[in-house]
Motif scaffolding. Structure first.
Motif, short mmCIF file in Angstrom:
data_model
loop_
_atom_site.label_atom_id
_atom_site.label_comp_id
_atom_site.label_asym_id
_atom_site.label_seq_id
_atom_site.Cartn_x
_atom_site.Cartn_y
_atom_site.Cartn_z
N GLN A 70 0.82 -1.21 0.00
CA GLN A 70 0.00 0.00 0.00
C GLN A 70 0.85 1.26 0.00
O GLN A 70 0.46 2.30 -0.55
CB GLN A 70 -0.94 0.01 1.21
CG GLN A 70 -1.85 1.23 1.31
CD GLN A 70 -2.77 1.40 0.12
OE1 GLN A 70 -3.04 0.43 -0.59
NE2 GLN A 70 -3.25 2.61 -0.11
N THR A 71 2.05 1.18 0.58
CA THR A 71 2.95 2.33 0.54
C THR A 71 3.23 2.74 -0.91
O THR A 71 3.29 3.93 -1.23
CB THR A 71 4.28 1.97 1.24
OG1 THR A 71 4.00 1.74 2.63
CG2 THR A 71 5.30 3.07 1.12
N ARG A 73 1.28 1.36 -3.71
CA ARG A 73 -0.01 1.44 -4.40
C ARG A 73 -0.75 2.73 -4.09
O ARG A 73 -1.35 3.36 -4.98
CB ARG A 73 -0.87 0.24 -4.00
CG ARG A 73 -2.33 0.34 -4.39
CD ARG A 73 -3.13 -0.75 -3.69
NE ARG A 73 -3.08 -1.99 -4.42
CZ ARG A 73 -3.91 -2.30 -5.41
NH1 ARG A 73 -4.83 -1.43 -5.80
NH2 ARG A 73 -3.83 -3.46 -6.02
N GLY A 74 -0.72 3.17 -2.83
CA GLY A 74 -1.48 4.34 -2.41
C GLY A 74 -0.76 5.66 -2.59
O GLY A 74 -1.33 6.73 -2.32
N LYS A 266 2.36 5.94 6.73
CA LYS A 266 1.13 6.28 6.03
C LYS A 266 0.53 5.07 5.32
O LYS A 266 -0.68 4.82 5.38
CB LYS A 266 1.38 7.42 5.05
CG LYS A 266 1.74 8.73 5.74
CD LYS A 266 1.35 9.95 4.95
CE LYS A 266 1.49 11.20 5.80
NZ LYS A 266 0.97 12.41 5.13
N GLY A 267 1.37 4.32 4.62
CA GLY A 267 0.87 3.15 3.91
C GLY A 267 0.29 2.11 4.85
O GLY A 267 -0.75 1.50 4.57
N GLN A 270 -3.07 3.21 6.17
CA GLN A 270 -4.12 3.09 5.15
C GLN A 270 -4.63 1.66 5.00
O GLN A 270 -5.80 1.43 4.73
CB GLN A 270 -3.59 3.59 3.81
CG GLN A 270 -3.35 5.08 3.74
CD GLN A 270 -2.58 5.50 2.51
OE1 GLN A 270 -2.28 4.68 1.63
NE2 GLN A 270 -2.23 6.78 2.42
N VAL A 271 -3.73 0.69 5.19
CA VAL A 271 -4.11 -0.70 4.97
C VAL A 271 -5.02 -1.23 6.08
O VAL A 271 -5.58 -2.33 5.96
CB VAL A 271 -2.84 -1.57 4.81
CG1 VAL A 271 -2.30 -2.04 6.15
CG2 VAL A 271 -3.09 -2.75 3.90
N VAL A 276 -9.38 -1.39 1.50
CA VAL A 276 -8.02 -1.28 0.95
C VAL A 276 -7.30 -2.61 1.11
O VAL A 276 -6.65 -3.11 0.18
CB VAL A 276 -7.25 -0.15 1.66
CG1 VAL A 276 -5.78 -0.17 1.25
CG2 VAL A 276 -7.87 1.20 1.34
#
Length: 340
Positions: A70-71, A73-74, A266-267, A270-271, A276
């Motif tokens: 996610q780090t 991808r996002g 942050k990633g 978010q996950v 997500v």
């Protein structure tokens, strides 16, 4: 952006890793425990001005990779001027050896292997947590007709773990000692998660660790029995796996390291969003709908926590893997407070 992931060979990769680590140890002038001070980034390290922008990050093809995926991808990596590319591995030994060799900038590893490497004089540093133990996410499984239903039944049996210095192997030994049993009477063998269902069904191992899609598969198709939950009881909330870097890389690129730590914060945050996380399982890890529905997410978190990290070293001493106290803070880089 979705990361492009490459796969390193499992058993061969581990053998190469073992050889590499052995070679590094032979070159090191330090044996056993060493005196070291806690690493820190210099004042003014700027996570928005990385010296190196391309980061290869080794991780496992399992739900625990969701944070680093996610780090990328996002877009958290782009926010800090990085391009983070995850790559697959199958053991923490590979992670340590590749970091020491300078082949990659970051790698995910169990803390047990990192502590062992540090005690041998190898300069690996924990820069971020990844996830903590929680009930249901990973367990030791056996076939329903094996007669193995609890830890005491493992005596004299062959037990598969992804790595001999993995948290799973260490926790089994620790819990056996808690029950007055001798871990030396259990035969531990290494087995990649992808080979677990066949090994259990064919009886080449008596019990095996499983997590993520593999755990869902053996529970659903083989009706396996859970012998031991790696995230239950005293292990609930224990720091399980984190991100490591080479000390010299940190010293030479403090802004890059701060940027990587901030992007991971942050990633990983978010996950924690279920949607997500589910999308990563399906798109990046290849889970089908049933596996996604059956999965129990790890307890994600990138912030460094001293006590849950220290528990790893305390357990290693208890089971006899190390012969003296080890301060995990001495190889831990604090989480930045200027991510913005």
């Amino acid at each position: 952006m979705a990361p492009f992931l490459t796969r390193l060979s499992g058993r061969a990769g581990f053998r190469l890793a073992a050889v590499s680590v052995t070679a590094m140890l032979a070159l090191s002038s330090c044996g056993g425990s060493t005196s070291r001070s806690a690493p820190v980034l210099p004042d003014g390290a700027d996570p928005h001005a990385p010296e190196v922008t391309e980061i290869s990050a080794l991780t496992f093809r399992a739900p625990i990779a969701a944070g680093i995926i996610q780090t990328s991808r996002g877009g958290a990596d782009e926010e800090f001027g990085l391009n983070v590319t995850p790559q697959w591995i199958e053991s923490s030994a590979t992670a340590v050896s590749q970091i020491v060799a300078g082949d990659v900038q970051a790698a995910q590893s169990s803390y047990f292997g990192v502590i062992d490497a540090a005690r041998q004089g190898i300069d690996v540093i924990i820069v971020s947590e990844s996830y903590a133990s929680n009930p249901g996410a990973a367990s030791l499984e056996s076939m329903p007709d094996s007669g193995i239903t609890e830890l005491k039944d493992l005596i004299g049996k062959k037990v598969a773990v992804v790595s001999l210095n993995s948290s799973h192997a260490v926790k089994i030994k620790d819990s056996l000692l808690d029950q007055g049993l001798d871990p030396a009477q259990v035969e531990f063998v290494e087995l990649p998660y992808g080979q677990v269902p066949a090994a259990l069904q064919q009886g080449t191992v008596d019990a095996s660790s499983a997590q993520g899609a593999t755990l869902a598969q053996v529970k659903d198709t083989l009706d396996t029995v859970t012998i031991f939950d790696y995230g239950d009881g005293k292990y609930n909330g224990m720091a399980e796996s984190g991100w490591i870097m080479k000390k010299t890389f940190i010293e030479q690129n403090p802004n890059t390291v701060a940027a990587f730590q901030c992007a991971l914060l942050k990633g990983t945050e978010q996950v924690k969003d279920e949607a997500v996380y589910a999308e990563i399982l399906k798109t990046d890890l290849g889970f089908d709908d049933q596996a996604v529905a059956s999965d129990i997410a790890p307890e994600f978190g990138a912030t460094i926590r001293s006590e849950p990290l220290q528990l790893n070293a305390d357990i290693l001493k208890k089971i006899g893997s190390i012969d003296e106290d080890f301060d995990v803070a001495s190889i831990t880089l604090p989480t930045p407070d200027n991510c913005g």
